[in-house]
Design a protein around this motif. Structure first.
Motif, PDB file in Angstrom:
ATOM      1  N   VAL A 113     -54.147  -1.972   5.602  1.00 47.54           N
ATOM      2  CA  VAL A 113     -53.337  -1.368   6.669  1.00 47.54           C
ATOM      3  C   VAL A 113     -54.227  -0.563   7.606  1.00 47.54           C
ATOM      4  O   VAL A 113     -54.083  -0.639   8.836  1.00 47.54           O
ATOM      5  CB  VAL A 113     -52.202  -0.504   6.078  1.00 47.54           C
ATOM      6  N   ASP A 114     -55.164   0.187   7.055  1.00 47.87           N
ATOM      7  CA  ASP A 114     -56.123   0.930   7.895  1.00 47.87           C
ATOM      8  C   ASP A 114     -56.901  -0.022   8.797  1.00 47.87           C
ATOM      9  O   ASP A 114     -57.086   0.246   9.984  1.00 47.87           O
ATOM     10  CB  ASP A 114     -57.101   1.730   7.036  1.00 47.87           C
ATOM     11  N   MET A 115     -57.349  -1.154   8.239  1.00 47.73           N
ATOM     12  CA  MET A 115     -58.105  -2.129   9.023  1.00 47.73           C
ATOM     13  C   MET A 115     -57.263  -2.727  10.152  1.00 47.73           C
ATOM     14  O   MET A 115     -57.800  -3.139  11.178  1.00 47.73           O
ATOM     15  CB  MET A 115     -58.627  -3.255   8.110  1.00 47.73           C
ATOM     16  N   MET A 116     -55.940  -2.780   9.967  1.00 46.15           N
ATOM     17  CA  MET A 116     -55.044  -3.334  10.976  1.00 46.15           C
ATOM     18  C   MET A 116     -54.567  -2.273  11.960  1.00 46.15           C
ATOM     19  O   MET A 116     -53.691  -2.522  12.773  1.00 46.15           O
ATOM     20  CB  MET A 116     -53.838  -4.006  10.310  1.00 46.15           C
ATOM     21  N   GLY A 117     -55.142  -1.063  11.873  1.00 44.68           N
ATOM     22  CA  GLY A 117     -54.780  -0.004  12.801  1.00 44.68           C
ATOM     23  C   GLY A 117     -53.457   0.672  12.498  1.00 44.68           C
ATOM     24  O   GLY A 117     -52.860   1.298  13.374  1.00 44.68           O
ATOM     25  N   GLY A 118     -52.987   0.561  11.264  1.00 47.35           N
ATOM     26  CA  GLY A 118     -51.700   1.142  10.897  1.00 47.35           C
ATOM     27  C   GLY A 118     -51.819   2.293   9.927  1.00 47.35           C
ATOM     28  O   GLY A 118     -52.913   2.808   9.666  1.00 47.35           O
ATOM     29  N   GLU A 119     -50.679   2.686   9.395  1.00 45.92           N
ATOM     30  CA  GLU A 119     -50.587   3.760   8.401  1.00 45.92           C
ATOM     31  C   GLU A 119     -49.699   3.280   7.266  1.00 45.92           C
ATOM     32  O   GLU A 119     -48.846   2.415   7.465  1.00 45.92           O
ATOM     33  CB  GLU A 119     -49.961   5.007   9.008  1.00 45.92           C
ATOM     34  N   ILE A 120     -49.858   3.883   6.081  1.00 48.88           N
ATOM     35  CA  ILE A 120     -49.013   3.560   4.935  1.00 48.88           C
ATOM     36  C   ILE A 120     -48.628   4.862   4.240  1.00 48.88           C
ATOM     37  O   ILE A 120     -49.446   5.788   4.151  1.00 48.88           O
ATOM     38  CB  ILE A 120     -49.713   2.575   3.960  1.00 48.88           C
ATOM     39  N   TRP A 121     -47.374   4.942   3.796  1.00 49.20           N
ATOM     40  CA  TRP A 121     -46.895   6.126   3.084  1.00 49.20           C
ATOM     41  C   TRP A 121     -45.694   5.735   2.237  1.00 49.20           C
ATOM     42  O   TRP A 121     -45.195   4.624   2.323  1.00 49.20           O
ATOM     43  CB  TRP A 121     -46.559   7.267   4.047  1.00 49.20           C
ATOM     44  N   VAL A 122     -45.237   6.662   1.411  1.00 52.94           N
ATOM     45  CA  VAL A 122     -44.141   6.369   0.485  1.00 52.94           C
ATOM     46  C   VAL A 122     -43.152   7.527   0.452  1.00 52.94           C
ATOM     47  O   VAL A 122     -43.525   8.693   0.590  1.00 52.94           O
ATOM     48  CB  VAL A 122     -44.683   6.083  -0.941  1.00 52.94           C
ATOM     49  N   ASP A 123     -41.883   7.163   0.275  1.00 56.61           N
ATOM     50  CA  ASP A 123     -40.804   8.105  -0.035  1.00 56.61           C
ATOM     51  C   ASP A 123     -40.251   7.666  -1.380  1.00 56.61           C
ATOM     52  O   ASP A 123     -40.029   6.467  -1.594  1.00 56.61           O
ATOM     53  CB  ASP A 123     -39.679   8.040   1.002  1.00 56.61           C
ATOM     54  N   SER A 130     -38.073   3.727  -4.722  1.00 57.30           N
ATOM     55  CA  SER A 130     -39.150   4.071  -3.791  1.00 57.30           C
ATOM     56  C   SER A 130     -39.038   3.214  -2.540  1.00 57.30           C
ATOM     57  O   SER A 130     -38.532   2.091  -2.588  1.00 57.30           O
ATOM     58  CB  SER A 130     -40.521   3.812  -4.423  1.00 57.30           C
ATOM     59  N   THR A 131     -39.539   3.762  -1.442  1.00 58.77           N
ATOM     60  CA  THR A 131     -39.682   2.993  -0.216  1.00 58.77           C
ATOM     61  C   THR A 131     -41.103   3.179   0.276  1.00 58.77           C
ATOM     62  O   THR A 131     -41.520   4.300   0.578  1.00 58.77           O
ATOM     63  CB  THR A 131     -38.695   3.448   0.874  1.00 58.77           C
ATOM     64  N   PHE A 132     -41.848   2.076   0.307  1.00 58.60           N
ATOM     65  CA  PHE A 132     -43.195   2.084   0.851  1.00 58.60           C
ATOM     66  C   PHE A 132     -43.110   1.619   2.301  1.00 58.60           C
ATOM     67  O   PHE A 132     -42.544   0.559   2.582  1.00 58.60           O
ATOM     68  CB  PHE A 132     -44.128   1.178   0.044  1.00 58.60           C
TER      69      PHE A 132
END
Length: 181
Positions: A113-123, A130-132
């Motif tokens: 995700v970092d390589m694709m210019g994005g972000e990742i997180w979880v609730d 869970s929701t990723f």
């Protein structure tokens, strides 16, 4: 197949404003989705796993898509959230014994995700699931009319439909699809 073996509902929901055809890194996107879906199915004993995709932002042809992979599984304790994206880290030994895995799937997903210019997180909430979430940058395909184009279905005008679905998520998705027709 594993979701079917467990009797889980596996649903995908793509918002109507997401273009049908995009240009982007499909291999990395697929790997992130496979990692997140595999974890969701692994840690969900009953219920559903839902993938949702929406258009997060658009500047000209540049799109930011937002994905969410939601499950009704065991959830993650708040005290363990900081260990999720760390290599070879499991929440606790009993989780490793019961569910298996190396702890690399989320680390790899974060890197991609970092390589694709994005972000990742979880609730997440324990015993609620869970929701990723992650974002992904892509380009709108220049000729969307050449892609799949949704035409009105005049034969359906004025017709009545009865939608019966045990699962609320599937029912809502079917109702939205039918309304668009």
């Amino acid at each position: 197949p594993r979701a079917a073996e467990k009797g889980l509902e596996l649903v995908y929901d793509v918002d109507d404003d997401v273009p049908d055809v995009l240009t982007g890194d499909v291999t990395r996107l697929r790997q992130v989705l496979v990692n997140l879906l595999s974890n969701a199915v692994k840690f969900t004993g009953a219920g559903e796993v839902v993938i949702h995709c929406r258009l997060h932002a658009q500047v000209g042809p540049q799109l930011a898509l937002a994905f969410a992979v939601r499950d009704t599984g065991i959830g993650i304790p708040a005290a363990h959230m900081d260990r999720l994206f760390v290599a070879f880290s499991q929440l606790d030994a009993s989780t490793t014994r019961q569910y298996g895995g190396t702890g690399l799937g989320l680390v790899i997903s974060k890197h991609l995700v970092d390589m694709m210019g994005g972000e990742i997180w979880v609730d997440s909430s324990v015993d609620e699931g869970s929701t990723f979430h992650f974002t992904f940058l892509a380009q709108a395909y220049s000729d969307q009319t050449a892609a799949h184009q949704v035409e009105p279905h005049p034969a359906l005008a004025g017709k009545h439909v009865l939608v019966v679905a045990e699962d609320n998520t599937n029912r809502a998705l079917l109702l939205r699809l039918l309304a668009n027709w």
